[in-house]
Design a protein around this motif. Structure first.
Motif, PDB file in Angstrom:
ATOM      1  N   GLN A   1     -61.655  44.582-132.675  1.00 40.19           N
ATOM      2  CA  GLN A   1     -61.205  44.332-134.039  1.00 40.19           C
ATOM      3  C   GLN A   1     -61.254  45.644-134.812  1.00 40.19           C
ATOM      4  O   GLN A   1     -62.184  46.436-134.655  1.00 40.19           O
ATOM      5  CB  GLN A   1     -62.139  43.302-134.681  1.00 40.19           C
TER       6      GLN A   1
ATOM      7  N   PRO B   1     -72.363  36.053-136.046  1.00 37.76           N
ATOM      8  CA  PRO B   1     -73.755  35.620-136.156  1.00 37.76           C
ATOM      9  C   PRO B   1     -73.924  34.319-136.945  1.00 37.76           C
ATOM     10  O   PRO B   1     -74.723  33.458-136.567  1.00 37.76           O
ATOM     11  CB  PRO B   1     -74.426  36.792-136.865  1.00 37.76           C
TER      12      PRO B   1
ATOM     13  N   GLU C   1     -74.381  41.217-130.075  1.00 36.91           N
ATOM     14  CA  GLU C   1     -73.723  42.469-130.396  1.00 36.91           C
ATOM     15  C   GLU C   1     -74.600  43.239-131.368  1.00 36.91           C
ATOM     16  O   GLU C   1     -75.168  42.664-132.277  1.00 36.91           O
ATOM     17  CB  GLU C   1     -72.378  42.165-131.037  1.00 36.91           C
ATOM     18  N   LYS C   2     -74.729  44.524-131.144  1.00 41.42           N
ATOM     19  CA  LYS C   2     -75.500  45.393-132.037  1.00 41.42           C
ATOM     20  C   LYS C   2     -74.830  46.743-132.061  1.00 41.42           C
ATOM     21  O   LYS C   2     -74.053  47.067-131.171  1.00 41.42           O
ATOM     22  CB  LYS C   2     -76.923  45.584-131.479  1.00 41.42           C
ATOM     23  N   ARG C   3     -75.201  47.536-133.058  1.00 39.28           N
ATOM     24  CA  ARG C   3     -74.773  48.920-133.020  1.00 39.28           C
ATOM     25  C   ARG C   3     -75.433  49.562-131.804  1.00 39.28           C
ATOM     26  O   ARG C   3     -76.634  49.410-131.592  1.00 39.28           O
ATOM     27  CB  ARG C   3     -75.199  49.632-134.292  1.00 39.28           C
TER      28      ARG C   3
ATOM     29  N   ASN D   1     -82.458  47.391-130.551  1.00 42.86           N
ATOM     30  CA  ASN D   1     -83.522  46.464-130.164  1.00 42.86           C
ATOM     31  C   ASN D   1     -83.832  45.405-131.205  1.00 42.86           C
ATOM     32  O   ASN D   1     -83.711  45.588-132.405  1.00 42.86           O
ATOM     33  CB  ASN D   1     -84.776  47.174-129.648  1.00 42.86           C
ATOM     34  N   ILE D   2     -84.161  44.255-130.644  1.00 45.71           N
ATOM     35  CA  ILE D   2     -84.641  43.120-131.425  1.00 45.71           C
ATOM     36  C   ILE D   2     -85.991  42.821-130.806  1.00 45.71           C
ATOM     37  O   ILE D   2     -86.055  42.401-129.672  1.00 45.71           O
ATOM     38  CB  ILE D   2     -83.750  41.876-131.242  1.00 45.71           C
TER      39      ILE D   2
ATOM     40  N   ASN E   1     -86.995  33.358-131.480  1.00 44.44           N
ATOM     41  CA  ASN E   1     -87.931  33.835-132.501  1.00 44.44           C
ATOM     42  C   ASN E   1     -87.370  34.946-133.363  1.00 44.44           C
ATOM     43  O   ASN E   1     -87.893  35.249-134.422  1.00 44.44           O
ATOM     44  CB  ASN E   1     -89.211  34.327-131.842  1.00 44.44           C
ATOM     45  N   PHE E   2     -86.324  35.578-132.870  1.00 44.58           N
ATOM     46  CA  PHE E   2     -85.765  36.699-133.608  1.00 44.58           C
ATOM     47  C   PHE E   2     -84.515  36.330-134.378  1.00 44.58           C
ATOM     48  O   PHE E   2     -84.099  37.055-135.251  1.00 44.58           O
ATOM     49  CB  PHE E   2     -85.416  37.840-132.652  1.00 44.58           C
TER      50      PHE E   2
ATOM     51  N   SER F   1     -84.840  36.300-138.088  1.00 45.88           N
ATOM     52  CA  SER F   1     -85.289  37.479-138.805  1.00 45.88           C
ATOM     53  C   SER F   1     -84.529  38.764-138.486  1.00 45.88           C
ATOM     54  O   SER F   1     -84.442  39.639-139.326  1.00 45.88           O
ATOM     55  CB  SER F   1     -86.774  37.709-138.534  1.00 45.88           C
ATOM     56  N   GLU F   2     -84.025  38.889-137.280  1.00 53.75           N
ATOM     57  CA  GLU F   2     -83.437  40.168-136.915  1.00 53.75           C
ATOM     58  C   GLU F   2     -81.981  40.055-136.495  1.00 53.75           C
ATOM     59  O   GLU F   2     -81.379  41.033-136.102  1.00 53.75           O
ATOM     60  CB  GLU F   2     -84.230  40.824-135.771  1.00 53.75           C
ATOM     61  N   TYR F   3     -81.425  38.881-136.488  1.00 48.45           N
ATOM     62  CA  TYR F   3     -80.033  38.781-136.067  1.00 48.45           C
ATOM     63  C   TYR F   3     -79.237  37.938-137.026  1.00 48.45           C
ATOM     64  O   TYR F   3     -79.677  36.905-137.435  1.00 48.45           O
ATOM     65  CB  TYR F   3     -79.917  38.211-134.649  1.00 48.45           C
TER      66      TYR F   3
END
Lengths: 345, 290
Positions: free
Chosen positions: B89, B225, B250-252, B264-265, B284-285, B288-290
């Motif tokens: 995209q 997400p 997906e992450k940077r 990292n998560i 668990n993440f 908070s992180e995703y």
């Protein structure tokens, strides 16, 4: 091999012998900033002023910026070329035990799964000559992190101050080779050994700052979602990144391209989880809030690294305390992690 | 958890140095939606192309030389190796540059990286694919893989949605799966138009309507997400356990190999330990992180 000794006034002579085979790096002040830099063949005044460098020795293995490869385009398309390999073997003289330990911790990341060719070839070609720390800073807490300020564990040769001389411990085969090629060294006597032991004990006891890391992984896991705690912890942080960039065990890097008149370079440079752009994706950013970034920094060192490699990624060198512009203090943070029952996972 | 063992993974080290990209050539570009394109490509060195192999779920790092690198999953199936595909995209620096390229342009490619969908675990199970927008890209590698080995799997449900009919990606695949009598294909849009005859509603809501059974089933979820966050609770309601839910994150990313640090998560690196995870691994993440 039995331990040796060298007169302090003969250090230049010794370094010059090694200099024939290695690029010798020693503590130096470049623009007033203490760091390991190529030794000039004469100046040993660092023996007087040197406590520890501001820029950690990791910079000699993972440079702040390095070329990964070059690319060029012609009629046939793109061509990729590795930079000229640096065959120079580096000898780092005067590395402190905390920083030497940090190199061992960094090795774990760069050796794990996929090998990092740039870092590992420098590591393979280098020798570390340690210099025991007899004048630690107030911010140092190495002894709490399992490092003694004079230990020889992670170096090839280890020097300990015994008055007018340094006792030289031969630690590895690489160290043995260095000694074999050096002239002007004497055998250490029982008396020298006793003096070294005394120096080591005195130095150890000079580290007054303590940090109890007992159960820290579980404590951090339990407090991971305690937003209030992390917000408070991060409150005064200005996201300058110094505590990570100058941390001897931090290794995060960025990769970018540069194109100048058709000549392309891909390079990597130090990066920091303290910066919001570090995790920024076009549509979202999982660590936009400062407290998430501070949490990442703390947990990566004291929770995630131990979970993966079974070691805490901190050696107590104290740089993040000494160099922080707002007096953020990792030892205070870790001691204030709330004790909670009910572990996250 | 200890350091990640990658010994069993598909890897490709033709150049020795893991950071050196291979040169690949874009052969064809498909405009999926305004702003989303699929790139068909092959290795410039045909011999390397033959040696290369990957599994559904793995990703690559693609270079537009002079601009930079970005990670995209390989969106084609390893069962169809005429060429490779990825879908991007137009959102950032690299993807904007990619979208300016035409057929014949050269890119750099590193990979395959990451883990893959666990085919052994999926075998003999009912598969429920839940996709949103461009999130169909990694699923489609697996969907074609599964269809090409159809007798190894049981029922296949595909629930796919996008914001509007114009935002549906891979329409040619949606048509093909719609015609396949062994596949239950459900397409939905958040907001229809005059010609839209499919379902209208967000993916989690339509999933709840379709209500696939959790018995001997695995759900494979990928999308934005927000869709992922709302889909897991629906699956839980349908009786899926966290282990029966897979997703790909997906992450940077910069290095793609667990070094540069940014993806990292918790103690998980998305590039090295993923991108495919079970909900059990990441629940668990997620909040908070995703």
């Amino acid at each position: 091999m039995a331990n040796k000794k060298v007169n302090k006034k003969d250090i230049a002579k010794l370094l010059n012998q090694w200099r024939q085979q290695f690029t010798v790096l020693a503590p130096s002040k470049e623009n007033g900033v203490a760091q390991m830099a190529e030794w000039d063949g004469k100046d040993t005044s660092f023996l007087d002023w040197y406590r520890n460098t501001v820029i950690p020795p990791k910079a000699s293995f993972l440079p702040p910026m390095e070329e990964m490869f070059r690319f060029q385009k012609d009629k046939e398309g793109y061509h990729i070329e590795l930079p000229p390999t640096n065959e120079h073997k580096q000898l780092i003289f005067g590395i402190r035990p905390c920083d030497a330990r940090a190199m061992t911790i960094l090795d774990m990341t760069f050796e794990e799964a996929y090998q990092d060719p740039y870092y590992l070839s420098r590591r393979k070609n280098a020798v570390l000559v340690g210099l025991g720390c007899t004048n630690p800073c107030e911010s140092c807490f190495c002894t709490s992190m399992g490092v003694s300020p004079t230990e020889s564990t992670n170096v090839d040769l280890m020097l300990t101050d015994i008055g007018d001389q340094f006792l030289i411990e031969v630690v590895t085969d690489k160290g043995k080779e260095l000694i074999a090629k050096a002239s002007g060294l004497k055998e250490a006597t029982k008396d020298d050994e006793a003096k070294a032991k005394e120096t080591k004990e005195t130095s150890y006891n000079k580290i007054t700052r303590k940090l109890d890391t007992e159960g820290i992984v579980d404590k951090l896991q339990a407090s991971f979602d305690d937003e209030g705690f992390w917000e408070q912890t991060a409150a005064k942080c200005i996201s300058c990144g110094i505590c990570t960039l100058l941390c001897p065990t931090c290794y995060c890097f960025d990769i970018n391209d540069e194109l100048v008149r058709g000549e392309g370079t891909r390079f990597r440079s130090w990066d920091s989880c303290g910066f919001p752009v570090y995790t920024k994706m076009p549509m979202e950013n999982p660590r936009l809030e400062k407290w998430r970034r501070v949490r990442q920094k703390v947990c990566h060192k004291f929770e995630f690294y131990p979970m993966t490699f079974n070691v805490i990624a901190c050696t107590g060198c104290g740089r993040c305390i000494r160099l922080c512009p707002v007096n953020w203090d990792i030892t205070q943070v870790l001691e204030s992690v709330p004790v909670k029952t009910g572990v996250r996972k | 958890m200890t350091a990640t063992d990658i010994s069993h993974r598909k890897k490709f080290f033709a150049l020795g140095n893991v950071y050196l990209p291979h040169i690949v050539v874009i052969e064809k570009i498909i405009e999926e939606t305004p702003g989303v394109r699929t790139f068909h490509f092959n290795f410039k060195d045909k011999k390397l192309g033959k040696e290369f192999s990957f599994e559904s779920g793995q990703f690559g790092q693609y270079s537009v030389f002079g601009i930079g690198e970005a990670p995209f999953c390989i969106s084609s199936s390893p069962t169809r190796r005429d060429h490779l595909e990825f879908t991007a995209q137009r959102v950032g620096r690299v993807t904007n540059a990619l979208h300016r390229l035409g057929a014949g342009a050269e890119l750099g490619f590193r990979g395959p990286y990451g883990n893959s969908f666990p085919l052994d675990f999926l075998k003999s199970k009912n598969l429920v694919f839940v996709g949103g927008g461009i999130g169909l890209a990694p699923l489609r590698s697996l969907i074609w893989n599964v269809i090409d080995n159809r007798n190894k799997y049981k029922k296949i449900d595909i629930i796919y949605g996008a914001r509007s009919p114009a935002d549906l990606c891979f329409k040619y695949d949606l048509d093909a799966w719609g015609k396949d009598k062994t596949v239950n294909m459900v397409t939905t849009v958040d907001k229809g138009d005059d010609t839209w005859k499919g379902k209208v509603g967000v993916v989690p809501k339509i999933l709840e309507e379709v209500a696939p059974s959790a018995r001997e089933a695995v759900a494979i979820v990928c999308g934005p997400p927000i869709m992922i966050r709302f889909t897991f609770p629906v699956l839980e309601k349908l009786g899926f356990t966290p282990k029966q839910m897979l997703t790909t994150l997906e992450k940077r990313m910069k290095c793609g190999i667990g070094k540069c640090g940014r993806c990292n998560i918790g103690n998980i690196y998305v590039c090295r330990d993923g991108p495919v995870f079970s909900y059990a691994q990441i629940k668990n993440f997620v909040s908070s992180e995703y």
